[in-house]
Design a protein around this motif. Structure first.
Motif, PDB file in Angstrom:
ATOM      1  N   VAL A  81      42.827  16.494  39.594  1.00 21.72           N
ATOM      2  CA  VAL A  81      43.921  16.418  40.811  1.00 21.72           C
ATOM      3  C   VAL A  81      44.939  15.322  40.362  1.00 21.72           C
ATOM      4  O   VAL A  81      44.980  14.264  40.051  1.00 21.72           O
ATOM      5  CB  VAL A  81      43.313  16.167  42.007  1.00 21.72           C
ATOM      6  CG1 VAL A  81      44.593  16.362  43.156  1.00 21.72           C
ATOM      7  CG2 VAL A  81      42.645  17.141  42.386  1.00 21.72           C
ATOM      8  N   TRP A  82      46.441  15.837  40.322  1.00 15.79           N
ATOM      9  CA  TRP A  82      47.549  15.009  40.373  1.00 15.79           C
ATOM     10  C   TRP A  82      47.986  14.433  41.772  1.00 15.79           C
ATOM     11  O   TRP A  82      48.470  15.702  42.566  1.00 15.79           O
ATOM     12  CB  TRP A  82      48.744  15.666  39.551  1.00 15.79           C
ATOM     13  CG  TRP A  82      49.677  14.701  39.363  1.00 15.79           C
ATOM     14  CD1 TRP A  82      50.160  13.707  38.389  1.00 15.79           C
ATOM     15  CD2 TRP A  82      50.900  14.333  40.309  1.00 15.79           C
ATOM     16  NE1 TRP A  82      51.335  13.179  38.292  1.00 15.79           N
ATOM     17  CE2 TRP A  82      51.759  13.354  39.473  1.00 15.79           C
ATOM     18  CE3 TRP A  82      51.248  14.829  41.471  1.00 15.79           C
ATOM     19  CZ2 TRP A  82      52.776  13.091  40.500  1.00 15.79           C
ATOM     20  CZ3 TRP A  82      52.344  14.292  42.256  1.00 15.79           C
ATOM     21  CH2 TRP A  82      53.312  13.400  41.485  1.00 15.79           C
ATOM     22  N   ASP A 204      42.394  11.097  42.468  1.00 13.89           N
ATOM     23  CA  ASP A 204      43.209  11.324  41.177  1.00 13.89           C
ATOM     24  C   ASP A 204      42.599  10.262  40.221  1.00 13.89           C
ATOM     25  O   ASP A 204      43.013   8.987  40.659  1.00 13.89           O
ATOM     26  CB  ASP A 204      44.483  11.146  41.553  1.00 13.89           C
ATOM     27  CG  ASP A 204      45.589  11.060  40.216  1.00 13.89           C
ATOM     28  OD1 ASP A 204      45.026  10.950  39.210  1.00 13.89           O
ATOM     29  OD2 ASP A 204      46.680  11.393  40.346  1.00 13.89           O
ATOM     30  N   GLY A 205      41.852  10.644  39.292  1.00 12.49           N
ATOM     31  CA  GLY A 205      41.532   9.636  38.173  1.00 12.49           C
ATOM     32  C   GLY A 205      42.133   9.655  36.824  1.00 12.49           C
ATOM     33  O   GLY A 205      41.931   8.794  36.143  1.00 12.49           O
ATOM     34  N   GLY A 206      42.764  10.714  36.961  1.00 13.62           N
ATOM     35  CA  GLY A 206      43.384  10.940  35.563  1.00 13.62           C
ATOM     36  C   GLY A 206      42.811  11.010  34.394  1.00 13.62           C
ATOM     37  O   GLY A 206      43.251  10.749  33.250  1.00 13.62           O
ATOM     38  N   GLY A 207      41.412  11.228  34.491  1.00 15.37           N
ATOM     39  CA  GLY A 207      40.368  11.116  33.273  1.00 15.37           C
ATOM     40  C   GLY A 207      40.396   9.807  32.744  1.00 15.37           C
ATOM     41  O   GLY A 207      39.481   9.512  31.750  1.00 15.37           O
ATOM     42  N   PRO A 281      44.140   3.908  36.751  1.00 15.70           N
ATOM     43  CA  PRO A 281      44.789   2.520  36.618  1.00 15.70           C
ATOM     44  C   PRO A 281      46.322   2.802  36.312  1.00 15.70           C
ATOM     45  O   PRO A 281      47.001   1.820  36.773  1.00 15.70           O
ATOM     46  CB  PRO A 281      44.036   1.849  35.645  1.00 15.70           C
ATOM     47  CG  PRO A 281      43.144   3.067  34.907  1.00 15.70           C
ATOM     48  CD  PRO A 281      43.100   4.091  35.793  1.00 15.70           C
ATOM     49  N   ASP A 282      46.536   3.635  35.713  1.00 17.81           N
ATOM     50  CA  ASP A 282      48.151   3.747  35.345  1.00 17.81           C
ATOM     51  C   ASP A 282      48.925   3.836  36.785  1.00 17.81           C
ATOM     52  O   ASP A 282      50.049   3.446  36.732  1.00 17.81           O
ATOM     53  CB  ASP A 282      48.310   4.897  34.336  1.00 17.81           C
ATOM     54  CG  ASP A 282      47.782   4.762  33.044  1.00 17.81           C
ATOM     55  OD1 ASP A 282      47.272   3.927  32.757  1.00 17.81           O
ATOM     56  OD2 ASP A 282      47.498   5.832  32.467  1.00 17.81           O
ATOM     57  N   SER A 297      40.350   0.372  35.706  1.00 15.84           N
ATOM     58  CA  SER A 297      39.474   1.608  35.779  1.00 15.84           C
ATOM     59  C   SER A 297      38.088   1.323  36.478  1.00 15.84           C
ATOM     60  O   SER A 297      37.354   0.443  35.889  1.00 15.84           O
ATOM     61  CB  SER A 297      39.223   2.220  34.431  1.00 15.84           C
ATOM     62  OG  SER A 297      38.178   3.235  34.414  1.00 15.84           O
ATOM     63  N   TRP A 298      37.687   2.099  37.322  1.00 17.33           N
ATOM     64  CA  TRP A 298      36.151   1.875  37.771  1.00 17.33           C
ATOM     65  C   TRP A 298      35.412   2.079  36.958  1.00 17.33           C
ATOM     66  O   TRP A 298      34.296   1.411  36.885  1.00 17.33           O
ATOM     67  CB  TRP A 298      36.132   2.740  38.927  1.00 17.33           C
ATOM     68  CG  TRP A 298      34.970   2.595  39.830  1.00 17.33           C
ATOM     69  CD1 TRP A 298      33.881   1.445  39.680  1.00 17.33           C
ATOM     70  CD2 TRP A 298      34.723   3.201  41.047  1.00 17.33           C
ATOM     71  NE1 TRP A 298      33.231   1.555  40.863  1.00 17.33           N
ATOM     72  CE2 TRP A 298      33.277   2.378  41.780  1.00 17.33           C
ATOM     73  CE3 TRP A 298      35.316   3.922  41.911  1.00 17.33           C
ATOM     74  CZ2 TRP A 298      32.962   2.856  42.816  1.00 17.33           C
ATOM     75  CZ3 TRP A 298      34.495   4.327  43.070  1.00 17.33           C
ATOM     76  CH2 TRP A 298      33.363   3.610  43.590  1.00 17.33           C
TER      77      TRP A 298
END
Length: 302
Positions: A81-82, A204-207, A281-282, A297-298
């Motif tokens: 998800v964005w 949103d984790g963005g990978g 994180p970004d 990042s988690w």
């Protein structure tokens, strides 16, 4: 004075950023657009600029429209998800924090604005968030006044049915506190009572961080999802309250310096209608800088 034009620009910078952020949904890209606007301002012949504010608004708006075209292509390949980048809005007054503009900067609204074409988004933001008349919007976008009106009509139709809440800050904070108590205690029944039947949770984790790749729908599923997410044991984790994008939010901070996630609530003061978690994180860089925290990042913490 030689630096008068710099001072004139800096006086407009907060408003330009507020506009660019709403158009792009990205604090980093908004800052880049504002900086590019300054470079054009610095190189311009100011004798030919009759109304500096109008000139700056036109430049930054059109720079953002160009960026939206490329951003849409990038988001089609986004992992999961964005969501827009969160920003802190309780640290100082300004174009992002004023109460009458709270809805237009919420993560929920910025997420919905992704449904619009770039021109529709520009007209909607200029009209609804900044109260520009259609005549001035037409000049900014180089379109006719009737085209501006038509674009606003289409944008409003696409956004029809969006929730609109105006609860007090105390009521919103109380709901979030009750939600946290129930989630950390594993009280699923209490969580369900706090969640609207049609609630949606986005992450949103963005990978680059742990996050579900699809929205979670409905009070029962969201209650279980959030209880599990918030009960993950993580040494040194502290939950802090903050106003994020004009809405109540919580920050996940590790060891008093690492920002690992932001969770923002859409609530009417009685029930929660939407939850937006940003862990990429970004997308935490701007907020981290506002809070003097380091985004991490988690995944890197586990």
């Amino acid at each position: 004075m030689a630096n008068d034009h710099v001072d004139e620009f800096e006086a407009q910078r907060p408003r330009l950023f507020a506009l660019a952020y709403r158009l792009l949904g990205s604090a980093g890209e908004a800052e880049d657009a504002v900086q590019e606007t300054f470079l054009r301002w610095d190189a311009a012949d100011r004798d030919e600029i009759r109304v500096p504010v109008a000139w700056l608004t036109k430049v930054v708006t059109n720079l953002c429209l160009n960026r939206l075209d490329s951003a849409r292509a990038r988001r089609e390949n986004y992992v999961g998800v964005w969501l827009p980048e969160p920003v802190l809005t309780d640290s100082e007054p300004g174009p992002l924090a004023t109460a009458e503009r709270r809805e237009s900067v919420s993560l929920a609204m910025l997420h919905l604005l992704e449904r619009l074409t770039p021109p529709e988004r520009a007209v909607f933001v200029l009209r609804e968030a900044f109260s520009y008349p259609h005549r001035e919007i037409a000049e900014i976008l180089d379109i006719t006044e009737s085209s501006s009106q038509q674009l606003l009509h289409r944008a409003s139709r696409h956004l029809q049915g969006r929730p609109r809440f105006e609860p007090s800050a105390d009521a919103r904070r109380e709901v979030v506190e009750r939600f946290l108590d129930a989630a950390r205690g594993g009280d699923i029944a209490a969580l369900e009572r706090l969640l609207a039947d049609e609630v949606v949770a986005y992450a949103d984790g963005g990978g680059k961080a742990k996050a579900g790749r699809y929205p979670v729908l409905g009070s029962k599923k969201v209650a279980r999802y959030m209880a599990g997410w918030l009960r993950v044991p993580l040494p040194g984790l502290e939950i802090r309250f903050a106003e994020i994008n004009g809405q109540p939010g919580i920050l996940g901070v590790v060891d008093d310096r690492l920002l690992i996630a932001v969770l923002v609530f859409d609530t009417d003061g009685e029930r929660i209608h939407g939850l937006h978690t940003v862990a990429n994180p970004d997308k935490l860089a701007h907020l981290g800088a506002q809070l003097s925290l380091i985004p991490r990042s988690w995944n890197a913490m586990l």
